[in-house]
Design a protein around this motif. Structure first.
Motif, mmCIF file in Angstrom:
data_model
loop_
_atom_site.group_PDB
_atom_site.id
_atom_site.type_symbol
_atom_site.label_atom_id
_atom_site.label_comp_id
_atom_site.label_asym_id
_atom_site.label_seq_id
_atom_site.Cartn_x
_atom_site.Cartn_y
_atom_site.Cartn_z
ATOM 1 N N ARG A 1 -2.168 11.329 61.813
ATOM 2 C CA ARG A 1 -1.493 10.144 62.359
ATOM 3 C C ARG A 1 -0.152 10.551 62.967
ATOM 4 O O ARG A 1 0.614 11.281 62.343
ATOM 5 C CB ARG A 1 -1.241 9.097 61.264
ATOM 6 N N PHE B 1 -3.398 9.224 67.363
ATOM 7 C CA PHE B 1 -3.692 10.302 66.426
ATOM 8 C C PHE B 1 -3.671 11.627 67.188
ATOM 9 O O PHE B 1 -3.814 11.652 68.406
ATOM 10 C CB PHE B 1 -5.071 10.075 65.781
ATOM 11 N N GLU C 1 -9.703 8.543 60.679
ATOM 12 C CA GLU C 1 -8.466 7.749 60.623
ATOM 13 C C GLU C 1 -8.510 6.643 61.689
ATOM 14 O O GLU C 1 -8.106 5.514 61.448
ATOM 15 C CB GLU C 1 -7.237 8.644 60.870
ATOM 16 N N TYR D 1 -8.368 2.636 61.209
ATOM 17 C CA TYR D 1 -7.341 1.840 61.887
ATOM 18 C C TYR D 1 -7.982 0.682 62.652
ATOM 19 O O TYR D 1 -7.545 -0.470 62.549
ATOM 20 C CB TYR D 1 -6.539 2.738 62.834
#
Ligand code: NDP
Length: 308
Positions: free
Chosen positions: A264, A271, A297, A301
């Motif tokens: 992140r 990212f 990730e 999100y």
């Protein structure tokens, strides 16, 4: 408007694409200036798991690309020149002026090995000149090789190459290494490593034969020229991350590597994966691993904000 834009087509970008496409997130990949990334400048990759016989670097990234396409990844050629991450949607501008908007961006633009910048070196990259000892070192068994540089990478490369090469000449432009003392001590004590101080590579031989047979060196203090016979030249004078479009936008360290926490960046929805955020490991396997992390990730999100 795109759901996810991935910038870069090395192992980090393509692994992120495989994961995002399989998760039905319909990623668009921007290919970048060097489609396939640094792997395309190496010949045989022997340390990527799953290929016990080794695999050509270009073939390996082509296979990753096929795998990403199989699950519906779309590719677009072009280079991202500027970005605006200050508002939503995130916005990217390509070199031909086209604008792309996206909810999520994964930056996987990689890094490039710095080279000396001499013509003979350029001609022989991939034919005996390499920017990556870990990638190509094992191809130089029982032959003499040279390393240029005086930092930790040069020390690490010289030591690594002693496992294969018959002799390693370490060429440095000054009479003092900038590498850490422990690495320098190991290099100095190693019976296979010879250090040539105060010297630069004037020419890589032999362009006419399209292979490396030796080096013409110049002593920068005396101006004296000399030649050494080597079958490979490993340039270890540092790397440069490809982060120009993100200057002033994404947090980076003084060398320009993006700062991330589990891929992140400091901006929600942006990212970064692979060498662009990793100055230490720089391997195809670690790049692929962080590409996978960035995709997971990103998926989380999107779930959190109700997209995807
Ligand atoms: P560095 O920038 O530390 O060193 C680059 C070296 O290349 C310097 O010795 C420099 O010479 C030389 N050099 C630069 N340009 C030229 C040129 N045109 N011609 C000839 N020589 C040149 O890069 P590294 O990749 O070695 O390291 C980058 C960072 O990664 C460092 O912080 C390093 O400590 C870290 N690292 C850590 C490792 C570890 O801990 N195991 C392993 C590898 C890297 P000069 O000294 O004269 O400027």
């Amino acid at each position: 408007m795109e759901n996810i834009v991935i910038i870069g087509t090395g192992p980090a970008g393509l692994t992120a694409a495989i994961y995002c496409a399989r998760a039905n997130l319909n990623p668009l990949v921007i290919e970048g200036i060097q489609p396939g990334g640094q792997l395309t400048t190496t010949t045989e990759v022997e340390n990527f798991p799953g290929f016990p016989e080794g695999i050509d670097g270009t073939t390996l990234v082509m296979k990753m690309r096929e795998q990403a396409e199989r699950f519906g990844t779309r590719f677009q050629s072009g280079e991202v020149t500027t970005v605006d991450f200050s508002r939503r949607p995130l916005s990217l501008t390509l070199d031909e002026g086209q604008k792309i908007e996206a909810t999520v961006v994964i930056v996987a633009t990689g890094a490039r090995a710095r080279y000396l910048g001499i013509a003979s070196e350029k001609t022989l990259i991939g034919r005996g000149v390499s920017g990556c000892a870990t990638c190509d070192g094992a191809l130089y068994r029982d032959v003499p090789v040279a390393v240029v540089g005086g930092g930790d990478t040069a020390m690490e490369d010289a030591l690594f190459l002693t496992r294969f090469a018959s002799h390693v000449t370490l060429i440095h432009r000054r009479h003092e290494f900038r590498a850490s003392k422990i690495m320098v001590d190991r290099v100095v004590a190693h019976p296979k490593i010879e250090i040539v101080w105060d010297s630069v590579v004037e020419e890589v031989l032999d362009v006419a034969r399209q292979e490396v047979t030796g080096l013409r060196l110049k002593n920068v203090k005396t101006g004296a020229l000399s030649e050494i016979k080597v079958a490979g030249l490993f340039v270890a004078i540092g790397h440069e991350p490809n982060t120009k479009p993100f200057k002033g936008v994404l947090n980076m360290n003084e060398q320009g590597y993006l700062l991330t926490e589990n891929t992140r960046t400091q901006i929600e929805g942006v990212f970064a994966a692979g060498d662009v955020q990793d100055a230490v490991y720089r391997q195809a396997a670690t790049a692929a691993g962080s590409g996978c992390m960035a995709a997971l990730e990103a998926e989380r999100y999107l779930g959190r904000i109700g997209h995807g």
